[in-house]
Motif scaffolding. Sequence first.
Motif, PDB file in Angstrom:
ATOM      1  N   ASP A  37      15.625  60.105  34.320  1.00  0.00           N
ATOM      2  CA  ASP A  37      15.926  59.024  35.281  1.00  0.00           C
ATOM      3  C   ASP A  37      17.083  57.938  34.851  1.00  0.00           C
ATOM      4  N   ARG A  40      20.161  59.704  36.456  1.00  0.00           N
ATOM      5  CA  ARG A  40      19.934  59.427  37.924  1.00  0.00           C
ATOM      6  C   ARG A  40      20.565  58.100  38.306  1.00  0.00           C
ATOM      7  N   GLN A  41      20.348  57.164  37.655  1.00  0.00           N
ATOM      8  CA  GLN A  41      20.634  55.792  37.754  1.00  0.00           C
ATOM      9  C   GLN A  41      22.249  55.777  37.571  1.00  0.00           C
ATOM     10  N   ASP A  54      27.229  64.337  38.053  1.00  0.00           N
ATOM     11  CA  ASP A  54      26.730  64.498  39.341  1.00  0.00           C
ATOM     12  C   ASP A  54      26.268  65.882  39.807  1.00  0.00           C
ATOM     13  N   LYS A  58      22.535  67.928  39.716  1.00  0.00           N
ATOM     14  CA  LYS A  58      22.154  68.421  41.297  1.00  0.00           C
ATOM     15  C   LYS A  58      21.793  69.645  41.295  1.00  0.00           C
ATOM     16  N   LYS A 139      15.670  52.314  41.789  1.00  0.00           N
ATOM     17  CA  LYS A 139      15.943  52.629  40.457  1.00  0.00           C
ATOM     18  C   LYS A 139      14.906  51.916  39.303  1.00  0.00           C
ATOM     19  N   GLN A 142      11.151  53.935  40.463  1.00  0.00           N
ATOM     20  CA  GLN A 142      11.018  55.232  40.393  1.00  0.00           C
ATOM     21  C   GLN A 142       9.342  56.022  40.057  1.00  0.00           C
ATOM     22  N   ARG A 167      13.616  64.447  45.331  1.00  0.00           N
ATOM     23  CA  ARG A 167      14.811  64.598  44.450  1.00  0.00           C
ATOM     24  C   ARG A 167      15.425  65.873  44.668  1.00  0.00           C
ATOM     25  N   ASP A 169      17.179  67.679  42.912  1.00  0.00           N
ATOM     26  CA  ASP A 169      16.985  69.037  42.062  1.00  0.00           C
ATOM     27  C   ASP A 169      15.525  69.619  42.156  1.00  0.00           C
TER      28      ASP A 169
END
Length: 227
Positions: A37, A40-41, A54, A58, A139, A142, A167, A169
Amino acid sequence: MLKKWVLIFFGPPGSGKGTIASIAKQKLNFLPLSTGDLFRQHIVNQTKIGQKIDFTMKSGNLIPDELVSDVVFDWMENSVPKGKTIILDGYPRTVVQVESLYKYLDERNRISQSLVIHFVLSDEIILDRLSRRYTCSNKNCQKIYAFDNSLKLQPICDACGSSVLRREDDAHETVKNRLSIYRKNEKQLLKIVTDLGFAMHKLDTNKSIEDVFYDFYNIVNDENVEV
Ligand code: AP5
Ligand code: MG
């Protein structure tokens, strides 16, 4: 005997770490840090770290060890109020990270105050659960959802009203990559963690969320975790 207050959630993608961490936050006032998390933020906020990781994230690969450990230790030093029980959700997950965490905790005499919870779930169920997972895009929220037919086409988070998205991913091939990275390291990491003297408990997550949390709560009680 000193109470335990560092909980380490170790387990495959989609095994329910974030779900149990979130219920433990609500019901027991524990403080979780999900490294996933957090990174991701960074990507959403386009920070320097975010730009660096990034593509790696991903594609379902692991972020460099030193970056992850620095962020976790900084959080433990600066963001954890005294007396809080914390959850490290998804850290450590490489040998280097286990060794760094061991060193960090050992220098502070905290190994005996730590507990590893090993989430156990089969690949087949993981692939199914992650094909149906949606996450709140806010964010600060979540919230995690499991898609079912009652969700409309453009789902909205019932906790904060933001849109609920898949998501990146969680694409099938990316999940397979994440799972294979996890399975490749799993045995070795469990052995190292045990050899280093961490207390550890298995948590079978092939049950309803309520039953998994009930089992988790029993472990927390049996292991003298600060509640
Ligand atoms: P991260 O975000 O940590 O992903 P992960 O470990 O792959 O785990 P997930 O978040 O996918 O699953 P979860 O176990 O939290 O399951 P959840 O509760 O959502 O990491 C992502 C990426 O960040 C990594 O790939 C890497 O790039 C990077 N990263 C992070 N940490 C790193 C580190 N330490 N080192 C290097 N890189 C790092 O549940 C899944 C679904 O199942 C949900 O839909 C949920 O509703 C449902 N569900 C949960 N429990 C149940 C149940 N009991 N019954 C039915 N459904 C359930
Ligand atoms: Mg998670």
